[in-house]
Design a protein around this motif. Structure first.
Motif, PDB file in Angstrom:
ATOM      1  N   CYS A 281      -7.647  10.473   0.183  1.00  0.00           N
ATOM      2  CA  CYS A 281      -7.453  11.334   1.008  1.00  0.00           C
ATOM      3  C   CYS A 281      -5.782  11.473   1.298  1.00  0.00           C
ATOM      4  O   CYS A 281      -5.183  12.311   1.144  1.00  0.00           O
ATOM      5  N   LEU A 282      -5.303  10.235   1.642  1.00  0.00           N
ATOM      6  CA  LEU A 282      -3.822  10.274   2.037  1.00  0.00           C
ATOM      7  C   LEU A 282      -3.063  10.320   0.840  1.00  0.00           C
ATOM      8  O   LEU A 282      -1.970  11.091   0.891  1.00  0.00           O
ATOM      9  N   THR A 283      -3.525   9.957  -0.539  1.00  0.00           N
ATOM     10  CA  THR A 283      -2.661  10.097  -1.546  1.00  0.00           C
ATOM     11  C   THR A 283      -2.657  11.669  -1.827  1.00  0.00           C
ATOM     12  O   THR A 283      -1.694  12.428  -2.069  1.00  0.00           O
ATOM     13  N   MET A 284      -3.623  12.209  -1.711  1.00  0.00           N
ATOM     14  CA  MET A 284      -3.947  13.847  -2.065  1.00  0.00           C
ATOM     15  C   MET A 284      -2.915  14.534  -0.773  1.00  0.00           C
ATOM     16  O   MET A 284      -2.518  15.502  -1.216  1.00  0.00           O
TER      17      MET A 284
ATOM     18  N   ALA B 232       0.992  -1.074  -0.079  1.00  0.00           N
ATOM     19  CA  ALA B 232       0.187   0.030  -0.281  1.00  0.00           C
ATOM     20  C   ALA B 232       0.921   1.171  -0.024  1.00  0.00           C
ATOM     21  O   ALA B 232       0.686   2.364  -0.738  1.00  0.00           O
ATOM     22  N   SER B 233       1.989   1.250   0.736  1.00  0.00           N
ATOM     23  CA  SER B 233       2.914   2.440   0.934  1.00  0.00           C
ATOM     24  C   SER B 233       3.506   2.538  -0.430  1.00  0.00           C
ATOM     25  O   SER B 233       3.808   3.828  -0.851  1.00  0.00           O
ATOM     26  N   LEU B 234       3.907   1.702  -1.086  1.00  0.00           N
ATOM     27  CA  LEU B 234       4.507   1.768  -2.514  1.00  0.00           C
ATOM     28  C   LEU B 234       3.448   2.203  -3.627  1.00  0.00           C
ATOM     29  O   LEU B 234       3.883   3.181  -4.280  1.00  0.00           O
ATOM     30  N   GLY B 235       2.332   1.876  -3.251  1.00  0.00           N
ATOM     31  CA  GLY B 235       1.210   2.263  -4.413  1.00  0.00           C
ATOM     32  C   GLY B 235       1.155   3.730  -4.070  1.00  0.00           C
ATOM     33  O   GLY B 235       1.028   4.626  -5.018  1.00  0.00           O
ATOM     34  N   TYR B 236       0.839   4.163  -2.807  1.00  0.00           N
ATOM     35  CA  TYR B 236       0.666   5.730  -2.467  1.00  0.00           C
ATOM     36  C   TYR B 236       1.828   6.325  -2.831  1.00  0.00           C
ATOM     37  O   TYR B 236       1.871   7.350  -3.424  1.00  0.00           O
TER      38      TYR B 236
END
Length: 185
Positions: free
Chosen positions: A141-144, A66-70
């Motif tokens: 939201c996290l990505t933004m 997930a962190s790598l995707g973000y």
């Protein structure tokens, strides 16, 4: 040119060892123990800790994916947005660009905790729910938030790189019929 004193190299090596090698080495060393309190006993060494963390179906691996995707989404969007904004800010003069320049500088100057609180209030606002844009607590939201945190720095880096381009090159490209999108590409 005078050679650098050997004492400077020794000091730099000592500081590097104390600041990086010792803490990272200690962490790796301790991570190879089965039980922390048994220390370096012969039967206390294992790599099963790494197997548990890096096992494909583990929670740690899911969090890493997930962190790598973000991170990938943030890098692609922030780099593209910063390229376009840096180009606009460097080569086009307008009030909108002055406002964007001020906002990017202000977001660098404002502490991250204050910006995070502002993001929470903005993305959890009641009018967002009325528009069916409930972003709070989602990956979007996290990505933004990541993008909003990275774009100001990326814009500054792009502006530095673009300041090395001669405006005459851009004028020549425009005279040849190229649009801004093609010039950047």
């Amino acid at each position: 040119v005078e050679p650098i004193n050997g004492g400077v190299h020794a000091l730099a090596g000592t500081l590097g060892f104390l600041a990086f090698i010792l803490p990272v080495g200690g962490s790796v060393f301790v991570s190879l123990w089965k039980v922390f309190f048994k220390g370096t006993e012969p039967g206390n060494w294992t790599i099963s800790n790494y197997h548990q963390v890096l096992h494909f179906s583990s929670a740690s691996m899911a969090a890493l994916r997930a962190s790598l995707g973000y991170g990938l989404a943030t890098a692609v969007v922030a780099a593209g947005l910063a390229l376009w904004l840096g180009y606009q800010l460097r080569f086009h003069r307008s009030r909108v660009n002055q406002f964007i320049n001020t906002i990017t500088m202000a977001s660098i100057a404002i502490p991250g905790v204050v910006l995070a609180a502002g993001y929470i209030f903005a993305w959890n606002a009641g009018w967002m729910h009325a528009l069916h844009l409930a972003l709070y607590g989602t990956g979007s939201c996290l990505t933004m938030a990541y993008i909003a945190g990275q774009v100001p720095y990326a814009v500054r880096l792009q502006m530095g790189a673009m300041s090395q381009l001669s405006p005459n090159l851009l004028s020549a490209a425009r005279l040849s019929g190229e649009r801004d999108a093609r010039i950047l590409g």
